[in-house]
Design a protein around this motif. Structure first.
Motif, PDB file in Angstrom:
ATOM      1  N   TYR A 130       0.831  -1.206   0.000  1.00  0.00           N
ATOM      2  CA  TYR A 130       0.000   0.000   0.000  1.00  0.00           C
ATOM      3  C   TYR A 130       0.861   1.250   0.000  1.00  0.00           C
ATOM      4  CZ  TYR A 130      -3.205   3.460   2.142  1.00  0.00           C
ATOM      5  OH  TYR A 130      -3.942   4.577   2.447  1.00  0.00           O
ATOM      6  N   TYR A 131       1.884   1.276   0.835  1.00  0.00           N
ATOM      7  CA  TYR A 131       2.729   2.469   0.906  1.00  0.00           C
ATOM      8  C   TYR A 131       3.527   2.666  -0.388  1.00  0.00           C
ATOM      9  CZ  TYR A 131       1.543   3.395   5.730  1.00  0.00           C
ATOM     10  OH  TYR A 131       0.849   3.715   6.864  1.00  0.00           O
ATOM     11  N   ARG A 132       3.912   1.582  -1.017  1.00  0.00           N
ATOM     12  CA  ARG A 132       4.580   1.737  -2.317  1.00  0.00           C
ATOM     13  C   ARG A 132       3.633   2.367  -3.337  1.00  0.00           C
ATOM     14  NH1 ARG A 132       7.344  -3.148  -1.011  1.00  0.00           N
ATOM     15  NH2 ARG A 132       5.673  -4.415  -1.891  1.00  0.00           N
ATOM     16  N   ALA A 133       2.376   1.898  -3.341  1.00  0.00           N
ATOM     17  CA  ALA A 133       1.392   2.455  -4.268  1.00  0.00           C
ATOM     18  C   ALA A 133       1.102   3.919  -3.944  1.00  0.00           C
ATOM     19  CB  ALA A 133       0.097   1.630  -4.209  1.00  0.00           C
ATOM     20  N   LEU A 134       1.071   4.245  -2.651  1.00  0.00           N
ATOM     21  CA  LEU A 134       0.849   5.637  -2.265  1.00  0.00           C
ATOM     22  C   LEU A 134       1.962   6.532  -2.781  1.00  0.00           C
ATOM     23  CD1 LEU A 134      -0.415   5.813   1.439  1.00  0.00           C
ATOM     24  CD2 LEU A 134      -1.687   6.225  -0.663  1.00  0.00           C
ATOM     25  N   GLY A 135       3.191   6.052  -2.686  1.00  0.00           N
ATOM     26  CA  GLY A 135       4.315   6.829  -3.185  1.00  0.00           C
ATOM     27  C   GLY A 135       4.143   7.178  -4.657  1.00  0.00           C
ATOM     28  N   GLU A 136       3.642   6.230  -5.433  1.00  0.00           N
ATOM     29  CA  GLU A 136       3.406   6.492  -6.855  1.00  0.00           C
ATOM     30  C   GLU A 136       2.251   7.473  -7.044  1.00  0.00           C
ATOM     31  OE1 GLU A 136       2.863   2.804  -8.877  1.00  0.00           O
ATOM     32  OE2 GLU A 136       4.787   1.962  -8.224  1.00  0.00           O
ATOM     33  N   ALA A 137       1.200   7.326  -6.253  1.00  0.00           N
ATOM     34  CA  ALA A 137       0.020   8.196  -6.399  1.00  0.00           C
ATOM     35  C   ALA A 137       0.336   9.648  -6.055  1.00  0.00           C
ATOM     36  CB  ALA A 137      -1.115   7.682  -5.513  1.00  0.00           C
ATOM     37  N   PHE A 138       1.176   9.866  -5.033  1.00  0.00           N
ATOM     38  CA  PHE A 138       1.510  11.225  -4.609  1.00  0.00           C
ATOM     39  C   PHE A 138       2.789  11.735  -5.271  1.00  0.00           C
ATOM     40  CE2 PHE A 138      -1.490  10.086  -1.300  1.00  0.00           C
ATOM     41  CZ  PHE A 138      -2.114  11.285  -0.992  1.00  0.00           C
ATOM     42  N   GLY A 139       3.514  10.836  -5.948  1.00  0.00           N
ATOM     43  CA  GLY A 139       4.744  11.241  -6.606  1.00  0.00           C
ATOM     44  C   GLY A 139       5.833  11.631  -5.631  1.00  0.00           C
ATOM     45  N   MET A 140       5.922  10.891  -4.520  1.00  0.00           N
ATOM     46  CA  MET A 140       6.909  11.231  -3.495  1.00  0.00           C
ATOM     47  C   MET A 140       7.256   9.991  -2.694  1.00  0.00           C
ATOM     48  SD  MET A 140       4.247  13.321  -1.004  1.00  0.00           S
ATOM     49  CE  MET A 140       5.473  13.800   0.222  1.00  0.00           C
ATOM     50  N   ASP A 141       8.326  10.078  -1.925  1.00  0.00           N
ATOM     51  CA  ASP A 141       8.730   8.996  -1.043  1.00  0.00           C
ATOM     52  C   ASP A 141       7.592   8.741  -0.042  1.00  0.00           C
ATOM     53  OD1 ASP A 141       9.825   7.380   0.984  1.00  0.00           O
ATOM     54  OD2 ASP A 141      11.807   8.264   0.761  1.00  0.00           O
ATOM     55  N   PRO A 142       7.051   7.533  -0.001  1.00  0.00           N
ATOM     56  CA  PRO A 142       5.907   7.283   0.896  1.00  0.00           C
ATOM     57  C   PRO A 142       6.225   7.550   2.358  1.00  0.00           C
ATOM     58  CG  PRO A 142       6.798   5.221   0.014  1.00  0.00           C
ATOM     59  CD  PRO A 142       7.424   6.333  -0.765  1.00  0.00           C
ATOM     60  N   ARG A 143       7.508   7.514   2.730  1.00  0.00           N
ATOM     61  CA  ARG A 143       7.879   7.806   4.113  1.00  0.00           C
ATOM     62  C   ARG A 143       7.649   9.278   4.450  1.00  0.00           C
ATOM     63  NH1 ARG A 143      13.822   5.295   3.704  1.00  0.00           N
ATOM     64  NH2 ARG A 143      13.591   6.454   1.744  1.00  0.00           N
ATOM     65  N   ASN A 144       7.505  10.102   3.430  1.00  0.00           N
ATOM     66  CA  ASN A 144       7.289  11.533   3.645  1.00  0.00           C
ATOM     67  C   ASN A 144       5.825  11.945   3.517  1.00  0.00           C
ATOM     68  OD1 ASN A 144      10.050  11.910   3.996  1.00  0.00           O
ATOM     69  ND2 ASN A 144      10.397  12.268   1.820  1.00  0.00           N
ATOM     70  N   ILE A 145       4.949  10.979   3.298  1.00  0.00           N
ATOM     71  CA  ILE A 145       3.519  11.287   3.201  1.00  0.00           C
ATOM     72  C   ILE A 145       2.962  11.463   4.611  1.00  0.00           C
ATOM     73  CG2 ILE A 145       1.260  10.394   2.517  1.00  0.00           C
ATOM     74  CD1 ILE A 145       2.663   8.960   0.203  1.00  0.00           C
ATOM     75  N   GLN A 146       2.495  12.667   4.886  1.00  0.00           N
ATOM     76  CA  GLN A 146       2.013  12.979   6.231  1.00  0.00           C
ATOM     77  C   GLN A 146       0.579  13.495   6.152  1.00  0.00           C
ATOM     78  OE1 GLN A 146       3.600  12.269   8.981  1.00  0.00           O
ATOM     79  NE2 GLN A 146       5.526  11.646   8.012  1.00  0.00           N
ATOM     80  N   THR A 147      -0.375  12.569   6.186  1.00  0.00           N
ATOM     81  CA  THR A 147      -1.782  12.951   6.234  1.00  0.00           C
ATOM     82  C   THR A 147      -2.161  13.240   7.688  1.00  0.00           C
ATOM     83  OG1 THR A 147      -2.708  10.751   6.632  1.00  0.00           O
ATOM     84  CG2 THR A 147      -2.193  11.348   4.333  1.00  0.00           C
ATOM     85  N   PHE A 148      -3.374  13.682   7.890  1.00  0.00           N
ATOM     86  CA  PHE A 148      -3.823  14.012   9.242  1.00  0.00           C
ATOM     87  C   PHE A 148      -3.892  12.774  10.131  1.00  0.00           C
ATOM     88  CE2 PHE A 148      -6.744  15.417  12.574  1.00  0.00           C
ATOM     89  CZ  PHE A 148      -6.262  16.689  12.836  1.00  0.00           C
ATOM     90  N   HIS A 149      -4.045  11.610   9.537  1.00  0.00           N
ATOM     91  CA  HIS A 149      -4.154  10.372  10.307  1.00  0.00           C
ATOM     92  C   HIS A 149      -2.829   9.642  10.458  1.00  0.00           C
ATOM     93  CE1 HIS A 149      -8.781   9.658   9.987  1.00  0.00           C
ATOM     94  NE2 HIS A 149      -8.449  10.527  10.910  1.00  0.00           N
ATOM     95  N   ASN A 150      -1.735  10.224  10.017  1.00  0.00           N
ATOM     96  CA  ASN A 150      -0.439   9.611  10.271  1.00  0.00           C
ATOM     97  C   ASN A 150      -0.065   9.760  11.743  1.00  0.00           C
ATOM     98  OD1 ASN A 150      -0.174   9.902   7.224  1.00  0.00           O
ATOM     99  ND2 ASN A 150       1.772   8.934   7.747  1.00  0.00           N
ATOM    100  N   PRO A 151       0.669   8.766  12.281  1.00  0.00           N
ATOM    101  CA  PRO A 151       1.197   8.962  13.639  1.00  0.00           C
ATOM    102  C   PRO A 151       2.020  10.246  13.663  1.00  0.00           C
ATOM    103  CG  PRO A 151       1.534   6.704  12.903  1.00  0.00           C
ATOM    104  CD  PRO A 151       1.052   7.467  11.706  1.00  0.00           C
TER     105      PRO A 151
END
Length: 433
Positions: free
Chosen positions: A203-224
């Motif tokens: 899922y996180y790999r797919a998110l990285g592609e969807a947002f065009g960024m390193d998935p480790r840097n995706i910070q939504t409101f529901h992230n820890p």
């Protein structure tokens, strides 16, 4: 007969992404659509509240209720960075005006979990720039709609990221001990799925592609959330409040917090103190200039000498695996009132169940607690049940049924439940007791 004052605000709540449908520019829409999504299903048209809001508000008013809490969707208002959509602001103007036509007081939430996708690409809820972006968004909304808004909740459940961080930490520690990865949904007051490690990695790999960024840097409101992220959230609140008071000082401004009724068995007092510090006391310094506090409660948590005590097979549970304990609300209000001397609005309280008689019992018992608090001199000025409609419960999809109104999503037909009329009768006539 215990009756609430005529000016007591009583109604129901929704959140834009959960009910409106087709919120295509939001981060949640992207997360729902990717391969290996952790979402049970995508929101799609949701319950089409965007087009059917008049019918829904009419049902609320016809039942005898006088308040509707809803959120304005940032991703609609500012679909791309710096570009505000007049068509969408006009839509929310129409929603507000219709509330007044039906003698319904609107309580507006500016941010209820979902964010513009572009905001996440810019750094999301761990980025210093987010406070400026949120301030700009607030300024636009209040400049356009402020004369129609009596109450604003800036951010919904500002403490949710910290609660999720605690759950993730507990899951990591359990994994280290070769224990089950599963965290019960009742552990947090939001529809969350944190099971299945391999699926999450995909899922996180797919998110990285969807947002065009390193998935480790995706910070939504529901992230820890980190401590710095917590500070940024509260800076967003403070800057939004300043803008609101600058433009429309008559608007009452507050924030909402997710608060459990933490109870201690002998030896569990220290764990209760830690939870109350992290869930509540850490936020109080930022709220001194607020006009009200939004309290959101669904259940209690019991703590023993070894920490959180999970429910056993004899515990009555809701469909979300929360303990069925309506008295938690009154207990939380009393706790908050010991440290907060301004008005309180219960901005969320409710349960997911397939049996509406359970919902009616829950409402009756929860509101009995609210009424007792008012009689004790606590300034509780409103109650909005969660939720007006059966809706999209985030990662858990449409299976959860919190609503006072059922929706046949194949036709988007509304089916009011008896609990809607029961809540309206409490407003008109009072509690049974």
């Amino acid at each position: 007969m215990n009756k609430f004052n005529d000016d007591f605000m009583m109604g129901a709540a929704t959140a834009a992404h959960q009910v409106e449908g087709n919120n295509v520019n939001s981060d949640f829409w992207a997360m729902e659509q990717v391969p290996y999504s952790m979402y049970k299903e995508p929101s799609l048209e949701a319950v089409d509240h965007y087009n059917k809001f008049k019918e829904d508000i009419q049902l609320l008013a016809d039942a005898g209720l006088n308040t509707y809490r809803f959120s304005i969707e940032w991703a609609r208002i500012e679909p791309t960075k710096g570009n505000f959509d007049k068509t969408e602001i006009d839509h929310y103007r129409e929603v507000l005006e219709y509330c007044y036509q039906k003698n319904v007081t609107p309580i507006v939430t500016l941010h209820h979990f979902s964010s513009p996708k572009w905001l996440i690409i810019e750094g999301g809820w761990e980025s210093e720039s987010t406070a400026e972006y949120f301030e700009n968004y607030t300024r636009y909304v209040v400049s356009e709609l402020g004369n129609l808004i009596p109450y604003i909740c800036t951010i919904n459940e500002a403490n949710m990221g910290k609660q999720i961080a605690k759950i993730m930490k507990r899951m990591t520690e359990s994994n280290g001990n070769n224990q089950s990865q599963k965290v019960e949904s009742g552990d947090v007051q939001v529809g969350l799925n944190v099971d299945m490690k391999e699926k999450m990695e995909n899922y996180y790999r797919a998110l990285g592609e969807a947002f065009g960024m390193d998935p480790r840097n995706i910070q939504t409101f529901h992230n820890p959330r980190t401590d710095n992220g917590e500070r940024i959230i509260m800076e967003c609140h403070e800057r939004a409040r300043s803008v609101i008071k600058e433009l429309k000082p008559e608007i009452k401004v507050g924030i909402t917090l997710s608060l459990y009724d933490h109870q201690a068995l002998p030896g569990g007092e220290k764990f209760v103190e830690i939870e109350q510090q992290e869930d509540f006391f850490d936020y109080l310094p930022y709220l001194k200039e607020d006009d009200f506090l939004g309290v959101q409660n669904y259940s209690r948590k019991i703590h023993g000498p070894d920490g959180y005590v999970k429910a056993d097979e004899h515990t009555r549970l809701t469909k979300m695996n929360y303990e069925y304990y309506p008295e938690a609300l009154g207990n939380v209000i009393r706790f908050v009132s010991q440290h907060w001397d301004k008005p309180i609005i219960v901005t969320e309280s409710g349960l997911s169940t397939d049996h509406d008689e359970e919902r009616i019992e829950f409402i009756e018992r929860a509101l009995t607690g609210v009424h007792e608090c008012i009689e004790e001199g606590i300034s509780v000025i409103g109650y909005t049940y969660w939720s007006l409609l059966d809706n999209f419960e985030w990662q858990l999809g449409y299976e959860q049924t919190f609503g006072l109104i059922a929706v046949d999503r194949s036709t988007q037909t509304r089916h009011p439940k008896e609990s809607l009329f029961h809540l309206g009768n409490i407003k008109k006539s009072g509690l049974k007791g």
